[in-house]
Design a protein around this motif. Structure first.
Motif, PDB file in Angstrom:
ATOM      1  N   GLU A 235    -110.015  18.881 104.913  1.00 37.43           N
ATOM      2  CA  GLU A 235    -108.681  18.757 105.511  1.00 37.43           C
ATOM      3  C   GLU A 235    -108.774  18.246 106.955  1.00 37.43           C
ATOM      4  OE1 GLU A 235    -106.043  19.079 103.721  1.00 37.43           O
ATOM      5  OE2 GLU A 235    -106.658  20.316 102.025  1.00 37.43           O
TER       6      GLU A 235
ATOM      7  N   GLU B  95     -99.348  13.743  97.131  1.00 35.67           N
ATOM      8  CA  GLU B  95    -100.109  12.904  98.061  1.00 35.67           C
ATOM      9  C   GLU B  95    -100.725  11.701  97.348  1.00 35.67           C
ATOM     10  OE1 GLU B  95    -100.906  13.496 101.498  1.00 35.67           O
ATOM     11  OE2 GLU B  95    -101.399  15.625 101.691  1.00 35.67           O
TER      12      GLU B  95
ATOM     13  N   HIS C 250    -102.414  21.802 106.562  1.00 32.78           N
ATOM     14  CA  HIS C 250    -103.059  22.311 105.337  1.00 32.78           C
ATOM     15  C   HIS C 250    -104.227  23.225 105.701  1.00 32.78           C
ATOM     16  CE1 HIS C 250    -101.553  18.455 103.113  1.00 32.78           C
ATOM     17  NE2 HIS C 250    -100.589  19.281 103.446  1.00 32.78           N
TER      18      HIS C 250
ATOM     19  N   GLN D  24    -101.243  17.909  96.285  1.00 29.56           N
ATOM     20  CA  GLN D  24    -102.171  16.803  96.026  1.00 29.56           C
ATOM     21  C   GLN D  24    -101.594  15.808  95.022  1.00 29.56           C
ATOM     22  OE1 GLN D  24    -104.070  17.299  98.957  1.00 29.56           O
ATOM     23  NE2 GLN D  24    -104.999  15.730  97.681  1.00 29.56           N
TER      24      GLN D  24
ATOM     25  N   GLU E 130    -102.267  17.252 107.553  1.00 25.43           N
ATOM     26  CA  GLU E 130    -103.595  17.726 107.119  1.00 25.43           C
ATOM     27  C   GLU E 130    -104.055  18.914 107.968  1.00 25.43           C
ATOM     28  OE1 GLU E 130    -104.515  16.850 104.371  1.00 25.43           O
ATOM     29  OE2 GLU E 130    -103.664  14.875 104.051  1.00 25.43           O
TER      30      GLU E 130
ATOM     31  N   VAL F 279    -110.040  15.025  98.124  1.00 24.44           N
ATOM     32  CA  VAL F 279    -109.452  16.333  98.472  1.00 24.44           C
ATOM     33  C   VAL F 279    -108.962  17.034  97.199  1.00 24.44           C
ATOM     34  CG1 VAL F 279    -107.567  17.497  99.702  1.00 24.44           C
ATOM     35  CG2 VAL F 279    -108.823  15.650 100.825  1.00 24.44           C
TER      36      VAL F 279
HETATM   37 FE   LIG Z   1    -104.426  18.028 102.760  1.00 27.88          FE
END
Ligand SMILES: [Fe+2]
Ligand SMILES: [Fe+2]
Length: 179
Positions: A15, A128, A51, A125, A48, A95
């Protein structure tokens, strides 16, 4: 340190590394006067970090140790905007794989609070990757056409570029990113 705690701590590096790389991308785009793309990558960089903060909060709340990782200096030059976003997509896939590895581990250990925490990341995710794939495809459509690239940059500036991607799965929990 427990195996799962160690694995979550290791994931923090993914991250933070993504955050650092996205910040470098934002700078590179800004230098090219692509201000919309640049603002988007700055937002992603901050997300990020959010996260990582979310996982750190989980570790602290469940009385586990936190070991912040060393972050390497990110790449700072790309051959094209297309190459940059291909890099974003690759990073996000990495990720996702790391999150799925954590999930499998937590499930195997019967760590329910961890799988509950990770559920949010699984949805995030998916979102993303969908976003990154959409931008990559848009850029392929634009090809060498500067006007098309500038139009997409403008859409990022206005916040409309991803209007049809956001919310595909009930949307990512944007408001909780800083939590
Ligand atoms: Fe992330
Ligand atoms: Fe991400």
């Amino acid at each position: 340190m427990k195996e799962l705690t160690r694995a979550i701590n290791n994931h923090l590096a993914s991250e933070f590394q993504a955050s650092h790389t996205y910040l470098a991308m934002s700078i590179w785009l800004r230098e090219k006067d692509l201000v919309g793309f640049s603002a988007y990558m700055l937002t992603k960089s901050n997300e990020e970090r959010g996260h990582a903060s979310r996982m750190i909060a989980y570790l602290v709340d469940s009385d586990q140790d936190v070991e912040l990782p060393t972050i390497e200096a990110p790449q700072r030059d790309w051959a094209s905007v297309q190459a940059l976003f291909d890099h974003v997509y690759d990073l996000e896939k990495g990720v996702t794989a790391s999150i799925h590895h954590l999930y499998t581990l937590a499930e195997g250990l019967g760590e329910r609070s961890a799988t509950a925490m990770l559920d949010w990341f699984v949805s995030e995710q998916l979102q993303e990757e969908a976003e990154a794939r959409f931008v990559c495809k848009r850029l392929r459509l634009a090809g060498d056409n500067s006007a098309a690239l500038l139009l997409l940059d403008q859409q990022f500036l206005e916040g409309t570029a991803l209007a049809h991607v956001k919310g595909g799965m009930g949307g990512s929990d944007q408001g909780a990113d800083a939590a």
